[in-house]
Design a protein around this motif. Structure first.
Motif, PDB file in Angstrom:
ATOM      1  N   ALA A   2      66.060  -8.433 -44.514  1.00 16.11           N
ATOM      2  CA  ALA A   2      65.904  -7.002 -44.760  1.00 16.11           C
ATOM      3  C   ALA A   2      65.491  -6.334 -43.458  1.00 16.11           C
ATOM      4  CB  ALA A   2      64.845  -6.766 -45.827  1.00 16.11           C
ATOM      5  N   TYR A   3      65.567  -5.038 -43.445  1.00 16.12           N
ATOM      6  CA  TYR A   3      65.116  -4.280 -42.289  1.00 16.12           C
ATOM      7  C   TYR A   3      63.674  -3.835 -42.501  1.00 16.12           C
ATOM      8  CZ  TYR A   3      69.603  -3.975 -39.929  1.00 16.12           C
ATOM      9  OH  TYR A   3      70.741  -4.283 -39.238  1.00 16.12           O
ATOM     10  N   VAL A  21      70.417   3.061 -50.694  1.00 21.88           N
ATOM     11  CA  VAL A  21      69.649   2.608 -51.850  1.00 21.88           C
ATOM     12  C   VAL A  21      68.266   3.268 -51.924  1.00 21.88           C
ATOM     13  CG1 VAL A  21      70.872   0.438 -52.222  1.00 21.88           C
ATOM     14  CG2 VAL A  21      68.980   0.505 -50.596  1.00 21.88           C
ATOM     15  N   ASP A  22      68.027   4.281 -51.117  1.00 25.61           N
ATOM     16  CA  ASP A  22      66.789   5.080 -51.162  1.00 25.61           C
ATOM     17  C   ASP A  22      65.499   4.265 -51.076  1.00 25.61           C
ATOM     18  OD1 ASP A  22      67.279   7.743 -51.076  1.00 25.61           O
ATOM     19  OD2 ASP A  22      67.318   8.041 -53.248  1.00 25.61           O
ATOM     20  N   TYR A  31      57.967   5.773 -40.611  1.00 18.05           N
ATOM     21  CA  TYR A  31      58.695   5.558 -41.857  1.00 18.05           C
ATOM     22  C   TYR A  31      58.562   4.096 -42.275  1.00 18.05           C
ATOM     23  CZ  TYR A  31      60.583  10.170 -42.384  1.00 18.05           C
ATOM     24  OH  TYR A  31      60.689  11.519 -42.615  1.00 18.05           O
ATOM     25  N   VAL A  32      58.759   3.848 -43.573  1.00 16.74           N
ATOM     26  CA  VAL A  32      58.563   2.525 -44.151  1.00 16.74           C
ATOM     27  C   VAL A  32      59.791   2.177 -44.978  1.00 16.74           C
ATOM     28  CG1 VAL A  32      57.122   1.170 -45.721  1.00 16.74           C
ATOM     29  CG2 VAL A  32      56.079   2.902 -44.257  1.00 16.74           C
ATOM     30  N   ILE A  33      60.223   0.911 -44.889  1.00 22.12           N
ATOM     31  CA  ILE A  33      61.329   0.417 -45.703  1.00 22.12           C
ATOM     32  C   ILE A  33      60.775  -0.568 -46.718  1.00 22.12           C
ATOM     33  CG2 ILE A  33      63.472  -0.909 -45.710  1.00 22.12           C
ATOM     34  CD1 ILE A  33      63.966   0.041 -42.844  1.00 22.12           C
ATOM     35  N   GLY A  37      63.951  -3.869 -51.802  1.00 20.63           N
ATOM     36  CA  GLY A  37      65.121  -3.104 -52.206  1.00 20.63           C
ATOM     37  C   GLY A  37      66.188  -2.973 -51.133  1.00 20.63           C
ATOM     38  N   CYS A  38      65.837  -3.328 -49.896  1.00 25.27           N
ATOM     39  CA  CYS A  38      66.769  -3.211 -48.764  1.00 25.27           C
ATOM     40  C   CYS A  38      67.967  -4.133 -48.972  1.00 25.27           C
ATOM     41  CB  CYS A  38      66.050  -3.571 -47.466  1.00 25.27           C
ATOM     42  SG  CYS A  38      67.102  -3.504 -46.002  1.00 25.27           S
TER      43      CYS A  38
END
Length: 56
Positions: A2-3, A21-22, A31-33, A37-38
């Motif tokens: 994932a990123y 996929v928001d 910002y955070v991923i 869900g990535c």
């Protein structure tokens, strides 16, 4: 894989609208991923001016 967004993030927000996929949201300083869900598409990395999104 994932990123994730590293400390070079300048909080510009360019990545957020690109995520299909928001799972990108604004944090306090960057910002955070949501890695769960990535989908590892790289759309965020393609638009980031400082290469903050990296694969983990």
């Amino acid at each position: 894989m994932a990123y994730v967004i590293n400390d070079s993030c300048i909080n510009c927000g360019a990545c957020e609208p690109e995520c299909p996929v928001d799972v990108i949201s604004a944090g306090d300083d960057l910002y955070v991923i949501d890695a769960e869900g990535c989908i590892d598409c790289g759309a965020c990395a393609n638009v980031c001016p400082v290469d903050a999104p990296v694969q983990k």
